[in-house]
Design an enzyme around this catalytic site. Structure first.
Site, PDB file in Angstrom:
ATOM      1  N   HIS A   1    -120.035  48.900 -94.500  1.00 39.12           N
ATOM      2  CA  HIS A   1    -119.354  50.133 -94.984  1.00 39.12           C
ATOM      3  C   HIS A   1    -120.114  50.527 -96.392  1.00 39.12           C
ATOM      4  CE1 HIS A   1    -116.836  46.893 -96.023  1.00 39.12           C
ATOM      5  NE2 HIS A   1    -116.460  47.315 -97.103  1.00 39.12           N
TER       6      HIS A   1
ATOM      7  N   ASP B   1    -110.642  55.865 -99.011  1.00 37.54           N
ATOM      8  CA  ASP B   1    -110.352  54.319 -99.278  1.00 37.54           C
ATOM      9  C   ASP B   1    -108.670  54.056 -99.426  1.00 37.54           C
ATOM     10  OD1 ASP B   1    -111.969  51.464-100.033  1.00 37.54           O
ATOM     11  OD2 ASP B   1    -109.697  51.535-100.506  1.00 37.54           O
TER      12      ASP B   1
HETATM   13  P1  5GP Z   1    -114.975  45.710 -99.180  1.00 39.62           P
HETATM   14  O1  5GP Z   1    -114.207  44.967-100.285  1.00 39.62           O
HETATM   15  O2  5GP Z   1    -115.190  45.112 -98.006  1.00 39.62           O
HETATM   16  O3  5GP Z   1    -116.463  46.340 -99.704  1.00 39.62           O
HETATM   17  O4  5GP Z   1    -114.322  46.973 -99.080  1.00 39.62           O
HETATM   18  C1  5GP Z   1    -113.312  47.055 -98.092  1.00 39.62           C
HETATM   19  C2  5GP Z   1    -112.525  48.463 -98.326  1.00 39.62           C
HETATM   20  O5  5GP Z   1    -111.812  48.808 -97.410  1.00 39.62           O
HETATM   21  C3  5GP Z   1    -111.524  48.163 -99.884  1.00 39.62           C
HETATM   22  O6  5GP Z   1    -112.017  48.992-100.555  1.00 39.62           O
HETATM   23  C4  5GP Z   1    -110.093  48.395 -99.182  1.00 39.62           C
HETATM   24  O7  5GP Z   1    -109.178  49.179-100.170  1.00 39.62           O
HETATM   25  C5  5GP Z   1    -110.668  49.368 -97.848  1.00 39.62           C
HETATM   26  N1  5GP Z   1    -109.387  49.004 -96.767  1.00 39.62           N
HETATM   27  C6  5GP Z   1    -108.835  48.029 -96.535  1.00 39.62           C
HETATM   28  N2  5GP Z   1    -108.155  48.116 -95.446  1.00 39.62           N
HETATM   29  C7  5GP Z   1    -108.143  49.627 -95.167  1.00 39.62           C
HETATM   30  C8  5GP Z   1    -107.246  50.486 -94.268  1.00 39.62           C
HETATM   31  O8  5GP Z   1    -106.341  49.889 -93.462  1.00 39.62           O
HETATM   32  N3  5GP Z   1    -107.603  51.698 -94.403  1.00 39.62           N
HETATM   33  C9  5GP Z   1    -108.343  52.238 -95.277  1.00 39.62           C
HETATM   34  N4  5GP Z   1    -108.517  53.700 -95.388  1.00 39.62           N
HETATM   35  N5  5GP Z   1    -109.066  51.495 -96.223  1.00 39.62           N
HETATM   36  C10 5GP Z   1    -108.940  50.230 -96.319  1.00 39.62           C
END
Ligand code: 5GP
Ligand code: ZN
Length: 122
Positions: free
Chosen positions: A108, A39
């Site tokens: 995810h 992440d």
């Molecule tokens: P959600 O909030 O949708 O459950 O999690 C999305 C996750 O994706 C977040 O923890 C965020 O830090 C991660 N994330 C967002 N953009 C990117 C990116 O460009 N690269 C990586 N490796 N992680 C990302």
């Protein structure tokens, strides 16, 4: 039949691009059905995301035809936790929808560990 919002890849999806390698990431696992990477904004000393290669917007969009890939994601998450040294425990998180804080509309599984994780979550 495949739900209309689930496609093999979505051209405008960040995690489809990461899984395809067109946006760089730090990979920890890659196979035919899944991809796992660090992440970018870790919430714990160990924080990885496991995604299906297929574009499924969220767990709320999954159907019985996704049962195999969903099982695969959970098993891979556990395997990654083992290989990343999380023998003291870890947490798997799947945020779905705005109230849960889902920010990327490609299913995810978060793998979080390396510190004590409080409960309940915020
Ligand atoms: P959600 O909030 O949708 O459950 O999690 C999305 C996750 O994706 C977040 O923890 C965020 O830090 C991660 N994330 C967002 N953009 C990117 C990116 O460009 N690269 C990586 N490796 N992680 C990302
Ligand atoms: Zn996608």
């Amino acid at each position: 039949m495949r739900p209309p919002s689930c496609t093999l890849v979505a051209m405008d999806c960040l995690f489809c691009k990461i899984a395809a390698g067109t946006i760089p990431s730090k990979a920890v696992h890659s196979d035919e059905h899944s991809y796992a990477f660090a992440d970018i904004n870790p919430q714990a000393p160990v924080h990885f995301l496991v995604v299906p290669r297929e574009h499924i917007p969220s767990i709320a969009h999954a159907s019985s035809e996704h049962a195999d890939v969903l099982g695969h994601l959970l098993l891979k998450a556990a395997e990654i936790a083992r290989t990343q040294g999380l023998e003291n425990g870890y947490r798997l998180v799947v945020n779905s929808g705005r109230d849960a804080g889902q920010t990327v509309d490609h299913l995810h599984v978060h793998v979080l560990g390396g510190r004590h994780l409080s409960w309940p979550p915020g």
